[in-house]
Motif scaffolding. Structure first.
Motif, PDB file in Angstrom:
ATOM      1  N   UNK A 347       0.832  -1.200   0.000  1.00 47.01           N
ATOM      2  CA  UNK A 347       0.000   0.000   0.000  1.00 47.01           C
ATOM      3  C   UNK A 347       0.863   1.245   0.000  1.00 47.01           C
ATOM      4  N   UNK A 348       0.238   2.354  -0.292  1.00 47.44           N
ATOM      5  CA  UNK A 348       0.925   3.634  -0.299  1.00 47.44           C
ATOM      6  C   UNK A 348      -0.087   4.748  -0.444  1.00 47.44           C
ATOM      7  N   UNK A 349       0.293   5.981  -0.077  1.00 48.96           N
ATOM      8  CA  UNK A 349      -0.649   7.100  -0.121  1.00 48.96           C
ATOM      9  C   UNK A 349      -0.820   7.662  -1.529  1.00 48.96           C
ATOM     10  N   UNK A 350      -1.969   8.272  -1.765  1.00 46.78           N
ATOM     11  CA  UNK A 350      -2.213   8.988  -3.011  1.00 46.78           C
ATOM     12  C   UNK A 350      -3.214  10.097  -2.723  1.00 46.78           C
ATOM     13  N   UNK A 351      -3.024  11.241  -3.350  1.00 45.51           N
ATOM     14  CA  UNK A 351      -3.935  12.362  -3.150  1.00 45.51           C
ATOM     15  C   UNK A 351      -4.958  12.404  -4.274  1.00 45.51           C
ATOM     16  N   UNK A 399      -9.591   7.349 -12.652  1.00 51.65           N
ATOM     17  CA  UNK A 399     -10.225   7.055 -11.375  1.00 51.65           C
ATOM     18  C   UNK A 399     -10.251   8.322 -10.524  1.00 51.65           C
ATOM     19  N   UNK A 400     -11.217   8.381  -9.643  1.00 48.92           N
ATOM     20  CA  UNK A 400     -11.351   9.520  -8.741  1.00 48.92           C
ATOM     21  C   UNK A 400     -11.548   9.001  -7.326  1.00 48.92           C
ATOM     22  N   UNK A 407     -11.694   4.650   2.743  1.00 48.35           N
ATOM     23  CA  UNK A 407     -10.602   5.606   2.568  1.00 48.35           C
ATOM     24  C   UNK A 407      -9.485   5.044   1.709  1.00 48.35           C
ATOM     25  N   UNK A 408      -9.797   4.044   0.897  1.00 51.16           N
ATOM     26  CA  UNK A 408      -8.745   3.483   0.055  1.00 51.16           C
ATOM     27  C   UNK A 408      -9.309   3.042  -1.290  1.00 51.16           C
ATOM     28  N   UNK A 420      -3.008  -1.396  -2.518  1.00 55.92           N
ATOM     29  CA  UNK A 420      -3.997  -0.511  -1.911  1.00 55.92           C
ATOM     30  C   UNK A 420      -3.477   0.923  -1.868  1.00 55.92           C
ATOM     31  N   UNK A 421      -4.168   1.819  -2.582  1.00 56.65           N
ATOM     32  CA  UNK A 421      -3.849   3.239  -2.507  1.00 56.65           C
ATOM     33  C   UNK A 421      -4.678   3.858  -1.380  1.00 56.65           C
ATOM     34  N   UNK A 422      -4.011   4.348  -0.348  1.00 60.36           N
ATOM     35  CA  UNK A 422      -4.692   4.990   0.770  1.00 60.36           C
ATOM     36  C   UNK A 422      -4.856   6.474   0.456  1.00 60.36           C
ATOM     37  N   UNK A 423      -6.081   6.968   0.479  1.00 59.41           N
ATOM     38  CA  UNK A 423      -6.345   8.363   0.111  1.00 59.41           C
ATOM     39  C   UNK A 423      -5.779   9.316   1.147  1.00 59.41           C
TER      40      UNK A 423
END
Length: 426
Positions: A347-351, A399-400, A407-408, A420-423
């Motif tokens: 996983x990792x963050x994404x804005x 994607x949006x 939250x992912x 998993x992209x964590x918002x």
């Protein structure tokens, strides 16, 4: 069958299917590898590793395991890092010349490789402790005229041209440079040097190294009247004929920075039924009798064997705790009540702004689920990409944050690979 210092290395390897070719008859190789009968005690033996990256990959695990068995059977492993030969590049199995690296980059890669091998070998100064050597230390100082007189005069060009690694390149459209043609001379000299400096009597390597190993044995005999030996290990293939060690995202690396622990675990967990028994023999220290018992029944038992394979190999490479986290994450993600929220899942963050700027191909590459946008396109066109449970069919889909679950945003490639992209709300 688990090897100890009282077991003969040849028998240990043969029982696991790890002997491909030997320059000695079986009984002669057993005698050489018997410290009580060979007259020299623990046998120093070496395998070379190419330092062209800062990590080894799963294709290197067979030679790594061979060195580990060597040490367990009471002998001394020598890990040769090809800092000198790496400046040239081994033409074996290659259709084109490799990019050449500088000495500083090779030194950094060698240090990283030593750290990975330290999980399998005990390094030190004892009679069976492993040593790491870099052939740049002796090859870089050789003088051209001395090489021609002392080495070149003892090697037959006709013999070198008959080697498969050279023949394949000569017949190719790119041909082979003299630089690469010289590789086998350098590797042959390595064996001579290691015998002189470390008493090395045996070289091991993959089947594609047979020609290079034989050249080193011949050179040792002609230069020093030395009796040297070689043993090759099988090149691993999958039961379906596809290449071992690759996933949709490319090589499966031993470095967690290049291949996440979870993806590494899943690579083994997803082994085909027909490969499980062989992989357990090749890539674990489990007794052969236990492997046979574990894989004999098929069905649920075989599924348990796959999990055991994944746990064993991941534990050796990344540690037991990391392997257990990957196992637990896999069970949750693919259990009856799927849970992909744990830290074991890649996983990792994404804005939201990043999501707006990227299409699904970019996200697959960012997640490491594809090596390039071209590979991502093929995955989508093959129907293997999903966002959550929804299949993606448009290769340029955007994607949006609205596509997220809670939250992912869960991106899947195939049945078992995910990210998993964590918002990030910031």
């Amino acid at each position: 069958m688990t090897a100890t210092a009282t077991m003969n290395l040849y028998d240990a390897l043969e029982a696991r299917g790890l002997v491909a070719q030997s320059t000695l008859e079986a009984d002669a190789m057993r005698r050489l590898l018997d410290p009580q009968r060979n007259g020299v005690g623990p046998v120093p033996a070496y395998i070379g590793f190419d330092p062209t990256a800062d990590s080894l990959h799963v294709g290197s695990l067979v030679p790594i395991m061979a060195l580990a068995w060597l040490q367990r059977c009471g002998h001394r492993p020598i890990v040769l890092v090809g800092g000198g030969t790496g400046l040239v590049g081994d033409p074996s199995g290659k259709s084109a010349a490799r990019n050449m690296l500088g000495l500083e980059e090779i030194a950094r890669n060698a240090e990283a490789i030593r750290g990975q091998l330290g999980r399998f070998l005990t390094f030190g100064e004892g009679p069976t402790d492993a040593r790491m050597v870099n052939n740049a230390d002796w090859l870089a100082d050789l003088k051209w005229v001395d090489v021609l007189r002392d080495v070149g005069a003892r090697l037959s060009v006709n013999r070198m041209l008959s080697m498969e690694s050279v023949k394949g390149r000569i017949d190719s459209t790119s041909g082979i440079s003299y630089l690469e043609f010289s590789y086998m001379i350098m590797q042959a000299y390595d064996f001579v040097h290691l015998r002189r400096e470390h008493g090395c009597l045996l070289q091991m390597g993959g089947q594609d190294q047979w020609g290079n190993i034989v050249m080193g044995i011949e050179l040792g005999r002609k230069m020093d009247d030395a009796e040297l030996a070689g043993l090759t290990l099988p090149l691993v293939t999958k039961a379906d004929g596809s290449k071992f060690g690759k996933s949709e995202g490319g090589n499966v690396w031993l470095s967690a920075e290049r291949t996440s622990v979870y993806d590494f675990y899943q690579f083994w967990r997803n082994a085909a039924d027909a490969d499980v028994g062989r992989y357990l023999r090749f890539f674990t220290f489990m007794a052969v009798e236990e492997i046979d018992s574990l894989t004999a029944e098929g069905g649920v038992a075989l599924n348990a064997a796959k999990e055991r394979l994944a746990v064993e190999v991941t534990s050796m490479v990344h540690g037991a705790e990391a392997a257990e986290r990957a196992r637990d994450g896999s069970r949750k993600a693919f259990g009856a009540a799927a849970d992909v929220t744990g830290d074991a899942i890649p996983h990792g963050p994404i804005t939201a702004a990043e999501l707006d700027a990227l299409d699904v191909r970019d996200l697959l590459v960012k997640a490491g689920l594809a090596g390039s946008k071209g590979e991502a396109k093929k995955l989508i066109q093959g129907g293997g990409v999903r966002v959550g449970e929804a299949k993606v069919s448009d290769i340029a889909a955007k994607l949006t944050a609205g596509d997220a679950t809670e939250a992912y945003l869960l991106l899947r490639a195939g049945k078992k690979r995910m990210f998993r992209f964590d918002l990030d709300e910031s």
